[in-house]
Design an enzyme around this catalytic site. Structure first.
Site, PDB file in Angstrom:
ATOM      1  N   LYS A  22      25.322   3.921  65.821  1.00  0.00           N
ATOM      2  CA  LYS A  22      24.536   4.845  64.982  1.00  0.00           C
ATOM      3  C   LYS A  22      23.816   5.890  65.832  1.00  0.00           C
ATOM      4  CE  LYS A  22      20.303   3.450  63.432  1.00  0.00           C
ATOM      5  NZ  LYS A  22      19.177   4.340  63.785  1.00  0.00           N
ATOM      6  N   ASN A  23      23.109   5.422  66.875  1.00  0.00           N
ATOM      7  CA  ASN A  23      22.244   6.342  67.609  1.00  0.00           C
ATOM      8  C   ASN A  23      22.993   7.253  68.582  1.00  0.00           C
ATOM      9  OD1 ASN A  23      20.134   5.406  66.151  1.00  0.00           O
ATOM     10  ND2 ASN A  23      19.310   4.065  67.754  1.00  0.00           N
ATOM     11  N   CYS A 118       5.866   6.965  60.923  1.00  0.00           N
ATOM     12  CA  CYS A 118       6.970   6.131  60.483  1.00  0.00           C
ATOM     13  C   CYS A 118       6.509   4.673  60.562  1.00  0.00           C
ATOM     14  CB  CYS A 118       8.155   6.470  61.370  1.00  0.00           C
ATOM     15  SG  CYS A 118       9.256   5.210  61.895  1.00  0.00           S
ATOM     16  N   ARG A 123       5.253   8.268  66.357  1.00  0.00           N
ATOM     17  CA  ARG A 123       6.475   8.976  66.727  1.00  0.00           C
ATOM     18  C   ARG A 123       6.369  10.505  66.673  1.00  0.00           C
ATOM     19  NH1 ARG A 123      11.582   5.927  64.278  1.00  0.00           N
ATOM     20  NH2 ARG A 123      12.579   6.817  66.097  1.00  0.00           N
ATOM     21  N   ASP A 306      14.694  -1.943  70.120  1.00  0.00           N
ATOM     22  CA  ASP A 306      15.410  -2.215  68.865  1.00  0.00           C
ATOM     23  C   ASP A 306      15.856  -3.675  68.745  1.00  0.00           C
ATOM     24  OD1 ASP A 306      15.039   0.401  68.173  1.00  0.00           O
ATOM     25  OD2 ASP A 306      17.048   1.064  68.741  1.00  0.00           O
ATOM     26  N   ARG A 398      20.600   1.128  56.523  1.00  0.00           N
ATOM     27  CA  ARG A 398      20.536   2.333  57.367  1.00  0.00           C
ATOM     28  C   ARG A 398      21.321   2.148  58.659  1.00  0.00           C
ATOM     29  NH1 ARG A 398      14.756   4.668  58.401  1.00  0.00           N
ATOM     30  NH2 ARG A 398      16.130   6.054  59.556  1.00  0.00           N
TER      31      ARG A 398
HETATM   32  N1  EPU Z   1       7.530  10.131  71.939  1.00  0.00           N
HETATM   33  C1  EPU Z   1       6.489  11.025  71.983  1.00  0.00           C
HETATM   34  N2  EPU Z   1       6.765  12.352  71.803  1.00  0.00           N
HETATM   35  C2  EPU Z   1       8.019  12.805  71.578  1.00  0.00           C
HETATM   36  C3  EPU Z   1       9.092  11.898  71.533  1.00  0.00           C
HETATM   37  C4  EPU Z   1       8.814  10.550  71.713  1.00  0.00           C
HETATM   38  O1  EPU Z   1       5.327  10.634  72.181  1.00  0.00           O
HETATM   39  O2  EPU Z   1       8.203  14.019  71.433  1.00  0.00           O
HETATM   40  C5  EPU Z   1       7.267   8.697  72.137  1.00  0.00           C
HETATM   41  C6  EPU Z   1       7.598   7.870  70.896  1.00  0.00           C
HETATM   42  O3  EPU Z   1       6.539   7.867  69.948  1.00  0.00           O
HETATM   43  C7  EPU Z   1       7.869   6.508  71.506  1.00  0.00           C
HETATM   44  C8  EPU Z   1       8.533   6.855  72.831  1.00  0.00           C
HETATM   45  O4  EPU Z   1       8.144   8.210  73.116  1.00  0.00           O
HETATM   46  O5  EPU Z   1       6.666   5.852  71.725  1.00  0.00           O
HETATM   47  C9  EPU Z   1      10.036   6.758  72.875  1.00  0.00           C
HETATM   48  O6  EPU Z   1      10.575   7.459  71.760  1.00  0.00           O
HETATM   49  P1  EPU Z   1      12.019   8.120  71.777  1.00  0.00           P
HETATM   50  O7  EPU Z   1      11.883   9.581  71.618  1.00  0.00           O
HETATM   51  O8  EPU Z   1      12.787   7.595  72.951  1.00  0.00           O
HETATM   52  O9  EPU Z   1      12.627   7.506  70.455  1.00  0.00           O
HETATM   53  P2  EPU Z   1      13.511   8.259  69.356  1.00  0.00           P
HETATM   54  O10 EPU Z   1      14.431   9.209  69.992  1.00  0.00           O
HETATM   55  O11 EPU Z   1      12.610   8.726  68.270  1.00  0.00           O
HETATM   56  C10 EPU Z   1      15.473   6.553  69.476  1.00  0.00           C
HETATM   57  C11 EPU Z   1      16.213   5.706  68.493  1.00  0.00           C
HETATM   58  C12 EPU Z   1      15.326   4.538  68.047  1.00  0.00           C
HETATM   59  C13 EPU Z   1      14.939   3.738  69.297  1.00  0.00           C
HETATM   60  C14 EPU Z   1      14.246   4.654  70.314  1.00  0.00           C
HETATM   61  C15 EPU Z   1      13.902   3.959  71.606  1.00  0.00           C
HETATM   62  C16 EPU Z   1      17.648   7.285  67.404  1.00  0.00           C
HETATM   63  C17 EPU Z   1      17.992   8.051  66.175  1.00  0.00           C
HETATM   64  N3  EPU Z   1      16.575   6.514  67.330  1.00  0.00           N
HETATM   65  O12 EPU Z   1      14.327   7.041  68.781  1.00  0.00           O
HETATM   66  O13 EPU Z   1      16.112   3.738  67.208  1.00  0.00           O
HETATM   67  O14 EPU Z   1      14.067   2.696  68.935  1.00  0.00           O
HETATM   68  O15 EPU Z   1      15.108   5.767  70.607  1.00  0.00           O
HETATM   69  O16 EPU Z   1      15.035   3.429  72.190  1.00  0.00           O
HETATM   70  O17 EPU Z   1      18.345   7.358  68.403  1.00  0.00           O
HETATM   71  C18 EPU Z   1      16.564   2.286  65.409  1.00  0.00           C
HETATM   72  O18 EPU Z   1      17.773   2.504  65.580  1.00  0.00           O
HETATM   73  O19 EPU Z   1      16.135   1.375  64.646  1.00  0.00           O
HETATM   74  C19 EPU Z   1      15.583   3.111  66.108  1.00  0.00           C
HETATM   75  C20 EPU Z   1      14.301   3.185  65.738  1.00  0.00           C
END
Ligand code: EPU
Length: 422
Positions: A22-23, A118, A123, A306, A398
């Site tokens: 998915k990701n 969320c 996030r 995850d 999802r």
């Molecule tokens: N963060 C910030 N600012 C930003 C971006 C992230 O503070 O601009 C923080 C987040 O709040 C979090 C950390 O940085 O505390 C890491 O977040 P990241 O950006 O890596 O997560 P994401 O891209 O929003 C993806 C996956 C998530 C998975 C995380 C961590 C996708 C669509 N989602 O989220 O997947 O948990 O990376 O590996 O790729 C899931 O599949 O259930 C899921 C939540």
């Protein structure tokens, strides 16, 4: 609303084919907007999030054809447009923010709703936005919408203040068509990011350093559409291994990448399971001396956040004490209350969960609060005595394809029942 009815206690046995990730699929589908013509994606999982992102790119002008049975998604791009996307589309899925990268690269403008909080944490998307600003994009926030504008994207040297999967993907997509050299530092090493990078490279992008903390992108004039196969889903793979572990079964995953789940297989070995890995397979069987573990969630190659909820279900039944520390998201323990209803003994202090194991779980009505919390409840229910009813299963829709069918094929007693009341 549908719900699951799971009669626990069956040992899972057999082989299970892992679906596409998915990701990885989410950003790759969006990245297809970077090239005019027809992109063909194979091994695309049929999931709610995928259907949502398809609607998002259609909204921006792409034409799509999704052969769900064969997992092939065709995306035709001739003209893309920016446009305020309905909030309804963005609010259901934070990954919609990924459209900013390709829209800025191709049109120099992007309007998207600012994703709100969320279930698992605040996030924010500040790192994505700071990266775009470093590339010369003006960002304004109006009525909950991000308005991003740039005459021309400029190459940049940008260091992410924290490792972010989403920001790494978005900034890579934004910079592939920017003339000059962009250097991104403190990048995510997640396999999903590498998969996106390989897709972009196949389209003609000039990217080096994938899978390392520094990714360098030399902009090219144009990308060409390609046929690409999405990598296997490591979180689905981990979830099925844990389902095998908690039922003391004999489960073999096929079509997976063992290296992607090594942090989990190492933990399972230490906890007393036998793990046999082949080129694309992993088999789990119970071993001797099962015991609890200590784990901290970290960016890849560390233990994935995850799988934190799913692994907590296993900790509930393993003899001894397990300690789990969540370092990525600030509110990712919403499954704990529900696991307690099944008989788990878990105490939480800040971001540390202490699980007193060796418990015999018993059925109770429970509810999913997010996708991975949902997976943990399904895993626990597979081991619980009696029939557990799990509500709000739209969360697991999802991210887990054909969950009932796949678990049933391994011998689980699970039914999806239509028409619950909440
Ligand atoms: N963060 C910030 N600012 C930003 C971006 C992230 O503070 O601009 C923080 C987040 O709040 C979090 C950390 O940085 O505390 C890491 O977040 P990241 O950006 O890596 O997560 P994401 O891209 O929003 C993806 C996956 C998530 C998975 C995380 C961590 C996708 C669509 N989602 O989220 O997947 O948990 O990376 O590996 O790729 C899931 O599949 O259930 C899921 C939540």
């Amino acid at each position: 609303m549908d719900y699951y009815k799971i009669k626990g206690g069956k040992k899972l046995r057999g082989e299970i084919k892992i679906s596409g990730a998915k990701n990885a699929a989410l950003p790759i589908i969006v990245a297809s907007l970077l090239a005019d013509g027809e992109t063909v994606l194979k091994n695309v999982p049929d999931l709610m999030d995928i259907r949502t992102i398809i609607r998002v790119i259609e909204y921006l002008g792409a034409e799509t054809e999704f052969d769900r049975e064969n997992h092939i998604l065709k995306i035709k791009v001739s003209k893309i447009k920016n446009g305020e996307m309905p909030y309804e589309l963005v609010k259901t899925m934070r990954a919609s923010v990924y459209v900013m990268g390709p829209l800025l690269a191709r049109l120099g403008e992007a309007d998207v709703s600012l994703p709100g909080g969320c279930a698992i944490g605040e996030r924010p998307v500040d790192i994505h936005l700071a990266g775009f600003e470093a590339m010369g994009v003006r960002i304004e926030l109006e009525h909950g919408n991000i308005k991003a504008r740039a005459k021309k994207l400029a190459p940049a040297n940008f260091t992410m203040r924290q490792i972010s999967v989403g920001a790494t993907a978005n900034l890579m997509m934004a910079s592939v068509l920017t003339s000059g050299k962009t250097v991104l530092e403190n990048c995510a090493l997640e396999p999903d990011i590498v998969d996106l990078g390989l897709f972009l490279k196949k389209m003609g992008a000039n990217i080096s350093g994938l899978g390392t903390e520094r990714i360098t992108i030399e902009g090219v004039k144009k990308l060409t559409p390609v046929t690409y196969t999405i990598m296997p889903d490591r979180i689905e793979a981990g979830t099925f291994l844990l389902a095998g572990a908690i039922t003391k079964g004999d489960v073999t995953l096929t079509d997976c990448v063992p290296e992607h789940i090594q942090s989990l297989t190492d933990l399972l070995k230490e906890s007393g399971y036998n793990i046999e890995t082949g080129k694309n397979t992993v088999r789990i069987t119970p071993g001797k001396n099962q015991k609890g573990f200590m784990i901290k969630t970290l960016p890849y190659p560390g233990f994935p956040t995850d799988l934190q909820a799913p692994v907590m279900s296993l900790a509930s039944i393993l003899p001894g004490i397990s300690v789990i520390i969540e370092t990525i998201f600030e509110n990712r323990y919403t499954h704990v209350g529900e696991l307690r209803r099944l008989g788990s003994d878990i105490s939480i202090e800040g971001n540390v969960a202490i699980v007193k194991g060796g418990k015999k779980l018993m059925s109770a009505p429970i509810m999913m609060s997010d996708l991975r919390a949902g997976a943990s409840l399904v895993i626990a229910a597979l081991a619980a005595k009696g029939t557990t009813e799990i509500r709000r299963i739209y969360h697991s829709d999802r991210g887990y394809e054909k969950l009932t069918e796949k678990l049933s094929a391994l011998g689980a007693d699970i039914k999806r029942v239509k028409g619950g009341t909440f």
